[in-house]
Enzyme design. Structure first.
Site, short mmCIF file in Angstrom:
data_model
loop_
_atom_site.label_atom_id
_atom_site.label_comp_id
_atom_site.label_asym_id
_atom_site.label_seq_id
_atom_site.Cartn_x
_atom_site.Cartn_y
_atom_site.Cartn_z
N LYS A 186 -2.03 10.37 39.07
CA LYS A 186 -2.70 9.05 39.06
C LYS A 186 -4.03 9.18 38.94
O LYS A 186 -4.91 9.49 39.93
CB LYS A 186 -2.39 8.13 40.54
CG LYS A 186 -2.64 6.74 40.45
CD LYS A 186 -4.02 6.26 40.14
CE LYS A 186 -4.51 6.02 41.29
NZ LYS A 186 -6.03 5.41 41.18
N GLU A 262 -9.52 17.61 48.82
CA GLU A 262 -10.77 18.26 48.76
C GLU A 262 -11.61 16.68 48.73
O GLU A 262 -11.36 16.06 47.91
CB GLU A 262 -11.17 18.75 47.52
CG GLU A 262 -12.42 19.42 47.27
CD GLU A 262 -13.49 18.43 46.62
OE1 GLU A 262 -14.51 17.81 47.50
OE2 GLU A 262 -13.46 18.19 45.25
N CYS A 296 -19.26 16.26 44.36
CA CYS A 296 -18.90 16.44 45.81
C CYS A 296 -19.81 17.49 46.36
O CYS A 296 -20.15 17.77 47.42
CB CYS A 296 -17.71 16.58 46.02
SG CYS A 296 -16.64 17.88 45.03
N GLU A 398 -22.52 10.33 53.30
CA GLU A 398 -22.50 10.42 51.72
C GLU A 398 -23.15 9.56 51.03
O GLU A 398 -22.32 8.43 50.92
CB GLU A 398 -21.23 11.14 51.43
CG GLU A 398 -21.27 11.72 49.93
CD GLU A 398 -19.99 12.11 49.63
OE1 GLU A 398 -19.75 13.10 48.79
OE2 GLU A 398 -18.85 11.48 49.80
#
Length: 494
Positions: A186, A262, A296, A398
């Site tokens: 997906k 992750e 990231c 973040e």
């Protein structure tokens, strides 16, 4: 609207791929360009019934030709997939550029290049992967041989993000297939194109039906939820936001499914006064603004030793203001748009919040004006702040945009504590010419990876993953083969 960066003709319509067939559902959503807001294509959203078909076809394929292949035969299939990507290299580049707005240079030299490398690397690794063998003698005098064997987990759910669509998708698909699993993928709803192209490549390369399946859609009450909740999924690998990972983990716990996550990061760059100054400035510019900060591993927290702090801030400001923001094919372009207007709104909300929290705006902080179609896109300015305490939201949360906050520090002990004082622990970079300091500081940082005098450089055979809220588990090289395998022990009394 005519689009300057269209999708390849083979992606005029983005369908699901289930059991070797491209499937339309009739429930459509738009794939929108972040460059100018134009609709690139219509995407067929998978429903629960199609997700069920995909998982069942994947499960059946384990008992078909795929399940009977030798390791060498599977590796040969992965090499054929890599060959097929190379034959259609320009199409993959076009798909990545259209979906993300990143530069053609980056798509060509990083994203698609790594897509090919991932299949070749794991095809090579799986052929030489060994096990353990131990001999022992029992109290009764019998000799016993113990050895381990690798078996596929079964059906792997792979949910990949939008920031590096092909790179991170193939990073998971390649080792999963190498270990004999079947997969249901997906991709992000924001970047469905290169995943669809990969399905076409799988078809061309002769991957048996059911081995690779593709579902388009969203998360809750859509393909993502249908897939992760399916009882016949044996393991889940996900790259994305920490909050989404937490939700998936709760679902996985119900079936005691193996997971690899992750997740997010609020990564730090630490610049000591003894660093090669110009190299450190160039490195932090790269680690903060690559891919418009949508990696990231990007550095959103920068700590600079006090004697060089003012000089460093001034130098970074000069470099940031010189970054070229523009079209993917412009010579020397450094930054493209963010992935969507929705994400731009999130990033701009942090730009506003930082000032409310008392930040000093060094540069940027807004939206560039082009006077053309790009004003309908999702561009923002590269932005630098100073003056915030470590407790500020903009220092702890973040942002995932082209931004960094620079703060001074005085001692090694102080900066180590400040870097570690974060709910995240994905990556860090350390800039110093002292070998002793490099070793001492790096091993004390609670991060999955630490770079010294570089950034975003890693051998594919080494482990990758985060600490704390930045993830769970390790992938890469032998670590990927371990995650995508069930390692069983066999003991034989001789």
């Amino acid at each position: 609207m005519n689009h300057r960066f269209p999708l390849p003709d083979s992606l005029a319509e983005l369908r699901n791929y289930v059991n070797g067939e491209f499937v339309a559902t009739g429930k459509l959503f738009a794939n929108v360009s972040p460059i100018n807001g134009a609709v690139l294509a219509q995407v067929h959203e998978a429903d629960a019934a199609l997700a069920d078909r995909a998982v069942k076809s994947a499960k059946a394929a384990l008992d078909g030709p795929w399940g009977s292949m030798s390791v060498a035969e599977r590796a040969a299939v992965l090499d054929k997939v890599a060959d097929a990507i190379e034959r259609r290299y320009d199409e993959f580049v076009a798909a990545e550029v259209a979906d993300t707005g990143r530069s053609i240079e980056q798509a060509r030299t990083l994203d698609v290049y790594r897509g090919v490398a991932n299949f070749r690397t794991f095809a090579d690794l799986v052929k030489v992967a060994g096990g353990e063998t131990y001999d022992m003698r029992t109290a009764s005098g019998h000799d016993v041989m113990n050895y381990t064997v690798r078996k596929p987990h079964g059906v792997i759910a792979i949910i990949s993000p939008w920031n590096l669509p092909l790179l991170l998708l193939t990073w998971k698909v390649a080792p999963a297939l190498a270990c004999g699993n079947t997969v249901v993928v997906k991709p992000s709803e924001e970047t469905p194109s290169s995943a669809t192209l990969l399905a076409q490549v799988m078809d061309e390369a002769g991957v048996p039906p059911g081995v690779f399946n593709l579902l388009h859609g969203f998360g809750p009450d859509s393909a993502g939820e249908f897939l992760t909740r399916h009882p016949d999924i044996d393991a889940i690998t996900f790259t994305g936001e920490s909050s989404t990972g937490s939700t998936i983990m709760k679902v996985a716990a119900e079936g005691v499914k193996e997971v690899s996550f992750e997740l997010g990061g609020k990564n730090a760059a630490v610049v000591f006064a003894d660093a090669d100054f110009d190299a450190a400035v160039a490195g932090v510019i790269r680690s903060s603004f690559t891919n418009s900060g949508q990696v990231c591993l990007c550095s959103e927290r920068v700590y600079v030793e006090r004697p060089i702090f003012d000089h460093f801030v001034a130098a970074l400001k000069e470099k940031a203001e010189a970054l070229k923001v523009g079209y993917p094919d412009e010579p020397g372009v450094d930054m493209g748009p963010l992935i969507s207007k929705g994400h731009r709104d999130k990033v701009l909300s942090y730009y506003k919040l930082a000032l409310e929290e008392g930040a000093t705006l060094v540069c940027g902080g807004g939206v560039p004006a082009f006077g053309d179609e790009r004003d309908e896109g999702a561009f923002v300015q590269p932005t630098i702040w100073t003056g915030l305490p470590d407790t500020a939201r903009c220092v702890r949360e973040e942002v995932f945009g082209p931004v960094c906050h620079i703060a001074p520090f005085d001692t090694d002990e102080e900066v180590i504590a400040r870097v570690n004082d974060s709910p995240y622990g994905l990556a860090a970079s350390v800039w110093t010419t002292s070998l002793k300091r490099a070793h001492n500081v790096s091993r004390r940082l609670r991060t999955g990876i630490t770079w010294v005098n570089t950034w975003f450089l890693r051998d594919l055979r080494t482990p990758f993953g985060g600490a704390k809220q930045s993830g769970l588990g390790r992938e890469g090289g032998q670590y990927s083969l371990d995650f995508y395998s069930e390692i069983s022990n066999i003991s034989i009394q001789l």
